[in-house]
Structure formats: C-alpha cells, structure tokens
Design a protein around this motif. Structure first.
Motif, PDB file in Angstrom:
ATOM      1  N   GLN A 352       4.260 -12.825  -0.111  1.00  0.00           N
ATOM      2  CA  GLN A 352       4.489 -11.753   0.841  1.00  0.00           C
ATOM      3  C   GLN A 352       5.591 -10.833   0.327  1.00  0.00           C
ATOM      4  O   GLN A 352       6.352 -11.188  -0.586  1.00  0.00           O
ATOM      5  N   LYS A 368       8.752  -6.197   9.458  1.00  0.00           N
ATOM      6  CA  LYS A 368       8.137  -5.678   8.245  1.00  0.00           C
ATOM      7  C   LYS A 368       7.838  -6.832   7.287  1.00  0.00           C
ATOM      8  O   LYS A 368       8.742  -7.401   6.678  1.00  0.00           O
ATOM      9  N   PHE A 370       4.559  -7.731   4.476  1.00  0.00           N
ATOM     10  CA  PHE A 370       3.283  -7.288   3.913  1.00  0.00           C
ATOM     11  C   PHE A 370       2.614  -8.477   3.227  1.00  0.00           C
ATOM     12  O   PHE A 370       3.145  -9.023   2.262  1.00  0.00           O
ATOM     13  N   TRP A 390       3.503   4.385   1.962  1.00  0.00           N
ATOM     14  CA  TRP A 390       2.628   3.365   1.398  1.00  0.00           C
ATOM     15  C   TRP A 390       3.415   2.403   0.517  1.00  0.00           C
ATOM     16  O   TRP A 390       4.308   2.797  -0.217  1.00  0.00           O
ATOM     17  N   CYS A 401      -2.957  -3.691  -4.399  1.00  0.00           N
ATOM     18  CA  CYS A 401      -3.036  -3.689  -2.940  1.00  0.00           C
ATOM     19  C   CYS A 401      -2.147  -2.590  -2.368  1.00  0.00           C
ATOM     20  O   CYS A 401      -1.051  -2.329  -2.880  1.00  0.00           O
ATOM     21  N   TRP A 403      -0.514  -1.071   1.383  1.00  0.00           N
ATOM     22  CA  TRP A 403      -0.234  -1.298   2.802  1.00  0.00           C
ATOM     23  C   TRP A 403       0.339  -0.038   3.429  1.00  0.00           C
ATOM     24  O   TRP A 403       0.999   0.763   2.755  1.00  0.00           O
ATOM     25  N   ASP A 404       0.118   0.101   4.718  1.00  0.00           N
ATOM     26  CA  ASP A 404       0.763   1.152   5.490  1.00  0.00           C
ATOM     27  C   ASP A 404       2.162   0.681   5.880  1.00  0.00           C
ATOM     28  O   ASP A 404       2.321  -0.417   6.423  1.00  0.00           O
ATOM     29  N   TRP A 405       3.177   1.490   5.582  1.00  0.00           N
ATOM     30  CA  TRP A 405       4.559   1.067   5.847  1.00  0.00           C
ATOM     31  C   TRP A 405       4.807   0.834   7.339  1.00  0.00           C
ATOM     32  O   TRP A 405       5.502  -0.106   7.714  1.00  0.00           O
ATOM     33  N   CYS A 408       2.180  -2.176   8.568  1.00  0.00           N
ATOM     34  CA  CYS A 408       2.186  -3.355   7.691  1.00  0.00           C
ATOM     35  C   CYS A 408       0.782  -3.910   7.435  1.00  0.00           C
ATOM     36  O   CYS A 408       0.628  -5.059   7.014  1.00  0.00           O
ATOM     37  N   LYS A 409      -0.244  -3.101   7.708  1.00  0.00           N
ATOM     38  CA  LYS A 409      -1.612  -3.534   7.477  1.00  0.00           C
ATOM     39  C   LYS A 409      -2.085  -3.096   6.094  1.00  0.00           C
ATOM     40  O   LYS A 409      -1.784  -1.995   5.652  1.00  0.00           O
ATOM     41  N   MET A 410      -2.833  -3.992   5.422  1.00  0.00           N
ATOM     42  CA  MET A 410      -3.417  -3.633   4.139  1.00  0.00           C
ATOM     43  C   MET A 410      -4.560  -2.666   4.382  1.00  0.00           C
ATOM     44  O   MET A 410      -5.507  -2.967   5.111  1.00  0.00           O
ATOM     45  N   LYS A 413      -7.665  -1.899  -1.361  1.00  0.00           N
ATOM     46  CA  LYS A 413      -7.533  -2.909  -2.402  1.00  0.00           C
ATOM     47  C   LYS A 413      -8.463  -2.539  -3.552  1.00  0.00           C
ATOM     48  O   LYS A 413      -9.658  -2.320  -3.331  1.00  0.00           O
TER      49      LYS A 413
END
Length: 447
Positions: A352, A368, A370, A390, A401, A403-405, A408-410, A413
């Motif tokens: 993570q 936060k 990820f 990002w 990969c 993620w949205d800052w 926190c979702k991916m 990919k």
C-alpha cells in the motif's frame, strides 16, 4: 600407623594450577603476550574533537594489538605517551572526499551519442527547445492518466532501471540510472535519441538526482561512491565516500552546494560540495536509510529506514523533532512529495501507499491509503502528478497503477511489462505523459 593422603593436594600442586591458568590466559590473548602482561588500550582522545584523528573515545576505547616492541613487564606496557603521540598512531579513517581511484577499477568516462553536439545557433541539448507545439515554461496545467505507449528506449536493456528523473522545470531530457552502473541521458522530443552515457561506477547505481537548474546531477552506487557529474559535458566534478554504501542522495533545494545522503550504516550525512567535507551527521535510525524528503520550505526533512520508523529533522540540527514507530508500520522504501499540499506519500512494504503530513505534526493521514498493487520484495517507485490529482506507482506484476488523490480509488491500470515495473516518473510540463522503467532495463514513454 600410616597417614592417609586421600583428599589432600600435594605440596606445590596449587602453585602449578595458578601458573597454568595464567599461562592459559596469556595464550588466549595471542602468542605475543606473556604471563602477567596487560593489554594496551587506545588513547581516550581529545573531548573537543568529534571526528577524525584523535577523536574522543572515552571508556569505549578499544584494545590495541601488541607490537614486537612490547615486553612482558607491567612497567614497560604502561602507556606513558602524550595524547598527541597516541593520536598520531591512530589509523586515519577513509577520506570524506576521495581524490584517487583506490576503490574503483577505472576512472570516469563519458560518450556523446547524438547526431550533433551543437545546433545551428551553437546551443547544446541543455537549451530548452522552442520549436514544439507545447510551452515547456507553463506552470498551470491539468493532468490526466495516460492510455497508450508512444515510444520505447532499450539502451539499458539487460540491467534493471533503478531511478529516472526528468530535467527540472522543462522536462525535455530524461536521466536514467541502471544496475549496470551506467547513467544515460535521453532526448524526450524530436528524434528521442540517446544523447550521452556517463560511466564511472563499478557497481549498480541505486539513485540519481538533478540539482535545481539541471546543470549537474548526483549519483550514488553500491561501489560506495557518490559522484557529481556535469550534465552537459559529462565530466565528473567531484566524488565522495565514507566507506559505506549510499542508498539515497538529495541536493539541499535551498543551496545546491550541499547534499544529504542516506547510508547503509544507519546515518544521514551532509556534505559541502565546495570544500568536500562532511559537515553534519544525523545518527538516530536503527537501520539503513531508504528515503529523504524535504518539506516545510526546505527547513526540515523526513527520513525513513529499514527500522520501520519515520523521523523528521530540522536541517543542520542532528536531533529528530519527530519520531514515529508503530507496531503496524512496515519499512517505507520510496517517497514522493505532493506538489500542492503539505503531504508526502510513501511506498510501504505491505502493498500500500501511505500518506504523512509534512508540516508541524507529521502525523499519518489515515484517510489516505492507496491499495490494489503489489510491491513486496522490490523497491517500487511512485510519483504524483504535477497538479496533485493523481498518484502513480509501479507493480511487481508489470503494471502501472493510477489512483485518484481525493477518493483513493484506483482509476486506471496499464500492463507495461512482463517483469516488475520498478521506476516511474510524471512529466512536469505535459498533461498525460509518464515514463516507466522495468527490471529488464526497458524504458517506455506513455501518453
């Protein structure tokens, strides 16, 4: 009547036992020692000297090996010399700034691979190109994650990419270090050719970093050397060593005449490049240093280590102002600062990315985190887009990969390689350009 001698020790036998024990102890100390001889200690040193010859050792002074001149009498082995004489006999430590090639097999060399050293106006590749459809001086831009591959560099093929950096501010050049010990410079625009190779490390180059204006860069290698290179000419301007392996190097952003290096002997050391002297040591970690991140307008910096802790320091003050070590923490081996907010993201070894505040309290932001990638067993790099929206990371399965800052979702990919993607960097002046490097030494450019 005959007197029984059972249970009695014959006369002289006890003396023989004492002599045998003394001889045995002398034999343990070595063939140079005689019975009754005492071992010499090194001088305690001068309490006003911290490093180098004559440095203060106090009660921690080690035993010295006997010399042929040492005799067996206690009077003769008594240390009657002055502190100055004893200090002169102490072996000097390795040089703080190396001026010879004692630890390397060959000197530094460079080779230019481009078509022309100078353009029609006599400018080298250091000049920021102006004939592009993008302004490389703009500061405000909105970033998006990339979707397709646009180019591949294979000049490092066969040796893992260890670290990559775009040229500061403009990003028109790409610097890449590899496990072969070579560092190469690539043109990001026009023909995208390899421009120069910097050779001089005999073992894997594990970190590289530009100074503020990109005129020089600093490398660290497992050959125990840190070297400063001229980006334009390829000349090695200076080299430093303490005899230990540097894991991470960072220029001090407010003064590029100084830099910090995280070492394998648990220390963070600070050098002045003008004098070549070691001017400060930060020695509180319990394991090799992994990351150095400047924060709070460069007045402070944060370090992480294999001891699974995080420490914050005031620059030039060798006492940590914050120490974080929780039972659930793992070692954090890569870091990236948020460009807009006082946060730093760390690649944690439990698959993570965790976030810590880089301001006064230095607390972990538990909101936060990820997840969704795999980084166990490798030092997987990460980066944050210039607009801060990002987060990007490599993956041991060959993925990149995103993620949205905020959430926190991916969100995306990409399968970028058949081997682990260990290095990645976001272009500082493009909306969606990123570069990745894998374990095979292949560098890929994405848009």
């Amino acid at each position: 009547m005959t007197t029984s001698t059972k249970g009695k020790v014959p006369t002289g036998f006890a003396d023989e036992i004492v002599i045998s024990e003394s001889s045995f102890r002398a034999a343990q100390r070595g063939p140079e020692f005689k019975a009754g001889q005492k071992r010499k200690r090194e001088t305690k040193g001068d309490s006003s000297v911290v490093y180098g010859v004559g440095a203060y050792k106090g009660p921690w002074a080690k035993f010295r090996d006997p010399t042929p001149e040492d005799s067996g009498s206690e009077e003769e082995v008594t240390d009657n010399g002055t502190d100055e004489e004893d200090a002169a006999a102490v072996v000097e430590p390795p040089p703080k700034m190396a001026t010879d090639y004692a630890m390397t097999e060959a000197g530094e060399t460079t080779e230019f691979h481009g078509n022309d050293v100078y353009d029609y106006q006599g400018r080298t590749y250091m000049h920021v190109p102006l004939d592009l459809d993008i302004d490389l001086s703009t500061d405000e831009l909105k970033n998006y994650y990339p979707k397709k591959q646009v180019f591949t560099w294979k000049q490092h093929a066969g040796s893992s990419i260890t670290q990559m950096h775009f040229f500061p501010n403009s990003g028109h050049l790409l610097l890449a270090a590899s496990a072969s010990g070579k560092v190469r410079l690539f043109d990001v625009y026009h023909d995208k050719e390899m421009l120069r190779t910097y050779s001089g490390h005999t073992k894997s180059c594990n970190d590289v970093t530009f100074n503020n204006d990109g005129t020089e860069f600093l490398t660290a290698s497992y050959d125990r050397y840190m070297k400063i290179w001229d980006t334009e000419t390829g000349a090695c301007k200076a080299k430093f060593t303490t005899g230990k392996t540097p894991h991470v190097v960072r220029y001090y952003p407010s003064d590029n005449n100084q830099f910090l290096a995280g070492m394998s002997d648990k220390k963070i050391i600070q050098y002045d490049t003008r004098s070549g002297e070691l001017i400060q040591e930060y020695d509180h970690h319990l394991g090799p240093i992994n990351t150095i991140t400047f924060c709070d307008e460069n007045r402070r910096f944060i370090t992480t280590s294999d001891d699974k802790s995080l420490r914050a320091w005031e620059y030039n003050i060798p006492v940590p102002i914050k120490f974080i070590a929780e039972p659930y923490m793992f070692s954090m081996n890569r870091a990236a600062s948020h460009p807009k907010k006082p946060f730093a993201a760390y690649q944690s070894s439990d698959n993570q990315i965790v976030v810590y505040a880089s301001s006064e309290r230095f607390r972990q932001n538990r909101k936060k985190s990820f997840r969704g990638h795999n980084n166990a067993g490798y030092a997987i790099d990460l980066d944050i887009s210039p607009d801060g929206n990002w987060v990007m990371s490599g993956d041991t399965g060959g993925f990149v990969c995103f993620w949205d800052w905020k959430t926190c979702k991916m969100v995306h990919k990409i399968h970028a390689s058949n081997t682990p993607v260990v290095s990645c960097a976001w272009h500082p002046r493009e909306t969606s350009k990123v570069v990745t490097g894998d374990l095979d030494g292949v560098i890929k450019y994405w848009d």
